[in-house]
Design a protein around this motif. Structure first.
Motif, PDB file in Angstrom:
ATOM      1  N   SER A 116      14.154  36.734   9.977  1.00  0.00           N
ATOM      2  CA  SER A 116      13.712  35.900  10.919  1.00  0.00           C
ATOM      3  C   SER A 116      12.869  36.205  11.689  1.00  0.00           C
ATOM      4  O   SER A 116      12.731  37.637  12.031  1.00  0.00           O
ATOM      5  CB  SER A 116      14.908  35.117  11.546  1.00  0.00           C
ATOM      6  N   VAL A 117      11.973  35.535  12.427  1.00  0.00           N
ATOM      7  CA  VAL A 117      10.708  35.618  13.271  1.00  0.00           C
ATOM      8  C   VAL A 117      11.382  34.945  14.623  1.00  0.00           C
ATOM      9  O   VAL A 117      11.648  33.902  14.694  1.00  0.00           O
ATOM     10  CB  VAL A 117       9.559  34.961  12.737  1.00  0.00           C
ATOM     11  N   ASP A 118      11.140  35.773  15.682  1.00  0.00           N
ATOM     12  CA  ASP A 118      11.298  35.215  17.041  1.00  0.00           C
ATOM     13  C   ASP A 118      10.025  35.309  17.697  1.00  0.00           C
ATOM     14  O   ASP A 118       9.742  36.517  18.317  1.00  0.00           O
ATOM     15  CB  ASP A 118      12.544  35.853  17.867  1.00  0.00           C
ATOM     16  N   ILE A 119       9.137  34.341  17.843  1.00  0.00           N
ATOM     17  CA  ILE A 119       7.930  34.549  18.219  1.00  0.00           C
ATOM     18  C   ILE A 119       7.573  33.593  19.233  1.00  0.00           C
ATOM     19  O   ILE A 119       7.723  32.113  19.299  1.00  0.00           O
ATOM     20  CB  ILE A 119       6.715  34.503  17.118  1.00  0.00           C
ATOM     21  N   ASN A 120       6.659  33.851  20.274  1.00  0.00           N
ATOM     22  CA  ASN A 120       6.057  32.945  21.347  1.00  0.00           C
ATOM     23  C   ASN A 120       4.960  33.178  21.187  1.00  0.00           C
ATOM     24  O   ASN A 120       4.173  34.467  21.218  1.00  0.00           O
ATOM     25  CB  ASN A 120       6.904  33.418  22.551  1.00  0.00           C
ATOM     26  N   GLY A 121       3.869  32.295  21.714  1.00  0.00           N
ATOM     27  CA  GLY A 121       2.488  32.532  21.723  1.00  0.00           C
ATOM     28  C   GLY A 121       1.618  30.967  21.955  1.00  0.00           C
ATOM     29  O   GLY A 121       2.379  29.941  21.900  1.00  0.00           O
ATOM     30  N   ASN A 122       0.248  31.414  21.887  1.00  0.00           N
ATOM     31  CA  ASN A 122      -0.424  30.185  22.154  1.00  0.00           C
ATOM     32  C   ASN A 122      -1.920  30.261  21.291  1.00  0.00           C
ATOM     33  O   ASN A 122      -2.223  31.447  21.200  1.00  0.00           O
ATOM     34  CB  ASN A 122      -0.561  29.769  23.424  1.00  0.00           C
ATOM     35  N   THR A 127      16.901  41.181   7.458  1.00  0.00           N
ATOM     36  CA  THR A 127      18.475  41.328   7.199  1.00  0.00           C
ATOM     37  C   THR A 127      18.992  42.713   6.480  1.00  0.00           C
ATOM     38  O   THR A 127      20.002  42.902   6.431  1.00  0.00           O
ATOM     39  CB  THR A 127      18.773  40.105   6.297  1.00  0.00           C
ATOM     40  N   ASP A 128      18.067  43.347   5.703  1.00  0.00           N
ATOM     41  CA  ASP A 128      18.287  44.626   5.293  1.00  0.00           C
ATOM     42  C   ASP A 128      18.327  45.700   6.213  1.00  0.00           C
ATOM     43  O   ASP A 128      18.325  45.530   7.473  1.00  0.00           O
ATOM     44  CB  ASP A 128      17.433  44.785   3.948  1.00  0.00           C
ATOM     45  N   GLU A 129      18.159  46.948   5.770  1.00  0.00           N
ATOM     46  CA  GLU A 129      18.440  48.144   6.749  1.00  0.00           C
ATOM     47  C   GLU A 129      17.137  48.369   7.495  1.00  0.00           C
ATOM     48  O   GLU A 129      16.893  49.301   8.005  1.00  0.00           O
ATOM     49  CB  GLU A 129      18.722  49.242   5.908  1.00  0.00           C
ATOM     50  N   ALA A 130      15.976  47.613   7.131  1.00  0.00           N
ATOM     51  CA  ALA A 130      14.806  47.868   7.894  1.00  0.00           C
ATOM     52  C   ALA A 130      14.711  47.688   9.243  1.00  0.00           C
ATOM     53  O   ALA A 130      13.800  48.063  10.186  1.00  0.00           O
ATOM     54  CB  ALA A 130      13.428  47.172   6.914  1.00  0.00           C
ATOM     55  N   GLY A 131      15.586  47.016   9.892  1.00  0.00           N
ATOM     56  CA  GLY A 131      15.872  46.701  11.167  1.00  0.00           C
ATOM     57  C   GLY A 131      14.976  45.584  11.812  1.00  0.00           C
ATOM     58  O   GLY A 131      14.793  44.320  11.035  1.00  0.00           O
ATOM     59  N   SER A 132      13.900  45.734  12.727  1.00  0.00           N
ATOM     60  CA  SER A 132      13.242  44.705  13.199  1.00  0.00           C
ATOM     61  C   SER A 132      11.777  45.378  13.573  1.00  0.00           C
ATOM     62  O   SER A 132      11.698  46.613  13.695  1.00  0.00           O
ATOM     63  CB  SER A 132      13.831  43.963  14.455  1.00  0.00           C
TER      64      SER A 132
END
Length: 173
Positions: A36-42, A86-91
């Motif tokens: 998933s992506v949790d992003i804020n911006g403009n 979702t895999d072991e790559a993290g964030s």
């Protein structure tokens, strides 16, 4: 030029936020990504328009017009947040700010409502066509070994409509 033609310079400001939910949907369809992506911006846009306005004949109030404009669109894009896998790559963190400019043109209609001899309230609607010259580069951590892959997509062009209200100052040369 005929007295019904006006040449002018128009400056504007357009602001829009980034829809984080839509970005998340796009991210998940990109090469079958899991996460998933949790992003804020403009995205802030400053259109600089060289205007050629044709005033309809007559002296009635309001004065209606049609307009053709050559333009330079200056963009400031800002985004921050994280991409989670979702895999072991993290964030991975996202922190990006970028300036760019693109050529374009606009067509529109409007009306001038006189306030004084030289000043009017300008109410208008414009259709903008912007030629985007670049590509979108998306960089993401694809596996748990730290190998980065880049995906590119051509941007093409942008089209949008805006409705504006402003002040119009007319003076004869």
């Amino acid at each position: 030029m005929d007295s019904n033609w006006r040449i002018g310079l128009t400056l504007g400001f357009i602001y829009s936020g980034i829809n984080g939910e839509e970005v998340n949907n796009y991210f998940q369809t990109l090469d079958q990504q899991q996460g998933s992506v949790d992003i804020n911006g403009n995205i802030s846009t400053i259109p600089i328009l060289l205007s050629f306005k044709y005033m309809l004949p007559g002296s009635s109030s309001p004065r209606f017009y049609g307009i053709v404009e050559a333009a330079l669109y200056v963009y400031w894009t800002k985004a921050d947040g994280t991409i989670s896998y979702t895999d072991e790559a993290g964030s991975a963190p996202i922190d990006k700010s970028e300036f760019s400019s693109e050529p374009g043109f606009a067509l529109g209609l409007g009306a001038l409502f006189p306030v004084g001899k030289e000043v009017s309230i300008d109410v208008n609607a414009r259709y903008h066509f912007v030629r985007n010259s670049g590509t979108i580069k998306v960089k993401y951590d694809y596996d748990n070994q730290g190998n980065y892959y880049t995906s590119e997509e051509s941007v093409g062009s942008s089209h949008f409509i805006n409705v504006g209200v402003g002040a119009n100052w007319y003076f004869e040369l």
